[in-house]
Design an enzyme around this catalytic site. Structure first.
Site: not given
Lengths: 324, 298
Positions: A52, A75, A78-79, A139, A282
């Site tokens: 993302s 996990n 945090g992008l 997310c 994934g």
């Protein structure tokens, strides 16, 4: 020993875009392509789904930001990412140069930020590589828990509405949903009404692991997103419920991209039979970087073994064969 | 039994189901030898391999990463890779129990290895516990370049040392330290390294071991105006750069700090580039001045 090549039409239609294969990477599980392209040819996938991307650079969280759990992991990355301008110039440019079909996953702190990210992508000189946008409204690892748009029908509607204004005709917009809601069918309905052409289900589900030596949360952020085979039944359930609602005419029909705990062909077949048109791999790619390709080969063989000539004929078939 | 899963041309990395041909005790550790065609030819000291735990049905999904002890490109079995494994948890216990004839999923070589000096300068190589594993191969390469090699091996106790005999073969001098004094000098490697740097006129310190040790080696190197090249240990889920779990705050040449992947940009970093002050009590916080750091609300 040679196995005859199964003659199965594996092509899929995602909101009007035809992909030769149902197989995709899952956002956040294959970075932006270069690393996993060392193991498999990502241009052979149906689509490569990027991590993302947000408007500005994001450092992500501190560490530990990962904990292994039974058949899964938590996990709280945090992008982390370079921001959309650097993404376009470096990552999308590269994906374009190798001929990959790209689904760009977009995120934002506000609905208008999602829209600005989308605008930057679709107006970029590499936009021809973009097969679809995946709108990550789910997310769990953003700084403010209140920002999980997919848990808030009004917020989810606003994001999709604003992004839709930026997306040119013919470019599908797929909304990625969270399983951490009371009624995922309601959220699916909202985003489809707002113009989403498809749904990706599911994002990670929120969990906590405790470090039993230090007797405190293992992750520096305490909570993290659970992924891996441990969440596959949750993914199958979400797809089952939403596909069921579509079949019953309760919500508008749209393609579902299934994701959650797919490690082998049989896992993918479960999601397809429950109603998924395409499949993302994934966490399994962390264990086996060739998995996004391998699972597709296995899935094709399984579909052929069951006497089908088209993958599309298996999509949602479990609903037809369910006679309770 | 060894089977290549993926080896794309020019990728510099291979994915294998590798046959185990050796598993012997080395103090508290196990020394494993794996058949890894295509891997040995690519590997450099300081790089690592990522091993899977169990087969495709294992409930332990994440790979375990180990620095490469040595490689042999052309032995009886073709290329082999040797690693040293300590049984810490359930996953490493399964790996240390692998018997010859069994196979294990291997990806490698991964990461950036130790940079070698362009000039024949004296070097001090410091290993903590089984962290010393990659240093002997490095020592050989340094000596081939004319560098004098001083080795320091430290551990909590004698049984947790690795490679003392081998160090005597590849080093010009060897110092052993143990916390409990069971062998060698009682104390930490950091107690003896300053004197060794001064007596040898070392230009580079190479380190591999626990983060606390690497941090003190970096400080010692700074005090002596020389460079430390340290191979860090961060928890990795994949080892190949896709999961973003193994990040650390590291300065680049211009002084900008980013959260970089230790599996791709490391595991070897210049000690003075690592933001050691961000590590505390088992956590690593994102420095406020790091690129994309969260805005601090005061």
């Amino acid at each position: 020993m040679s196995t005859p090549a199964p003659a199965v039409d594996m092509s899929v239609d995602i909101g009007g875009v035809r992909l030769p294969s149902p197989m995709m990477t899952a956002s956040g599980c294959a970075a932006n392509g270069r690393e996993i392209h060392r193991f498999i040819d990502i241009t052979a996938l149906g689509a490569f789904v990027t991590k993302s991307v947000k408007l500005d650079p994001v450092s992500g969280r501190g560490t530990p930001r990962m904990a292994e759990t039974p058949s899964g992991m938590l996990n709280s990355i945090g992008l982390q990412g370079p921001g959309v301008r650097a993404f376009v110039e470096k990552d999308l440019a590269w994906l374009h140069s190798i001929g990959a079909r790209v689904i760009v996953s977009i995120a934002g702190n506000t609905a208008s930020e999602f829209a600005r990210v989308a605008r930057t992508i679709v107006r970029s000189r590499y936009a021809s590589a973009v097969a679809a946008l995946e709108v990550n409204i789910s997310c769990p690892n953003v700084a403010n828990r209140g920002l999980v748009f997919a848990c808030d029908p009004a917020g989810a509607h606003k994001v999709l509405t604003l992004v839709r204004e930026e997306v040119p005709r013919g470019l599908p917009m797929v909304a990625k949903l969270s399983p951490d809601v009371t009624d995922i069918v309601e959220i699916a309905d909202v985003v489809l009404r707002a113009g989403a052409h498809g749904l990706t289900m599911i994002n990670t589900t929120l969990g906590v692991a405790i470090d039993t030596d230090r007797l405190r949360p293992h992750l520096v952020a305490a909570t993290g997103g659970l992924s891996g085979p441990a969440i596959r039944p949750t993914a199958v359930r979400a797809i089952w419920q939403v596909a069921g609602a579509m079949r019953e005419g309760r919500i508008r029909a749209a393609p579902i991209v299934g994701v959650g705990g797919v490690r082998h062909g049989t896992d993918a077949l479960e999601l397809v039979a429950a109603g998924a048109t395409a499949i993302q791999v994934g966490t399994a790619a962390f264990n086996d970087p060739s998995a996004p390709h391998r699972v597709g080969v296995e899935l094709e063989q399984l579909v052929a073994d069951r006497g089908f000539e088209r993958l599309a004929d298996v999509v949602g078939i479990a609903h037809e064969r369910f006679t309770a | 039994m060894t089977r290549t899963i993926a080896a794309r041309e020019g990728a510099g990395v291979v994915q294998l189901e590798a046959e185990v041909i050796g598993n012997v005790a080395a103090g508290s550790y196990r020394h494993l030898t794996l058949v890894t065609p295509g891997l040995a030819e690519l590997a450099r000291p300081g790089q690592f391999v990522a091993l899977s735990v169990g087969d495709g049905t294992s409930s332990m999904l994440l790979r375990r990463s180990f620095s490469i002890h040595k490689v042999s490109p052309a032995g009886t079995y073709g290329g082999t890779t040797e690693i040293v494994v300590a049984a810490h948890g359930a996953g490493t216990r399964l790996l240390t129990a692998l018997e010859p004839g069994e196979s294990v999923g291997v990806i490698g070589p991964l990461g950036r290895g130790f940079p070698l000096p362009a000039q024949p300068v004296p070097c001090v190589l410091v290993g903590g516990g089984y962290g010393s594993a990659p240093l002997f191969w490095l020592a050989e390469q340094l000596r081939e370049r004319g560098c004098a090699v001083e080795m320091v091996l430290g551990a909590a106790s004698a049984d947790r040392l690795f490679g003392v005999v081998e160090a005597r073969r590849v080093g010009d001098g060897v110092t052993v330290t143990t916390d409990d004094g069971s062998v060698g000098v009682r104390g930490w490697v950091s107690d003896v390294v300053p004197d060794l740097i001064e007596s040898t006129g070392a230009a580079v310190v190479y380190g591999c071991g626990p983060m606390g040790m690497l941090r003190s080696l970096s400080a010692i190197a700074d005090e002596h105006g020389i460079v430390a090249q340290v191979a860090v240990e961060e928890a990795m889920a994949c080892g190949i750069g896709v999961c973003m779990t193994c990040v650390m705050p590291v300065r680049d040449e211009s002084g900008t700090t980013s959260m970089v992947r230790s599996c791709l940009d490391g595991p070897v970093f210049r000690g003075d580039r690592v933001r050691w002050e961000a590590f505390e009590d088992g956590y690593c916080r994102v420095p406020e001045d790091a690129v994309g750091a969260p805005t601090v609300v005061r």
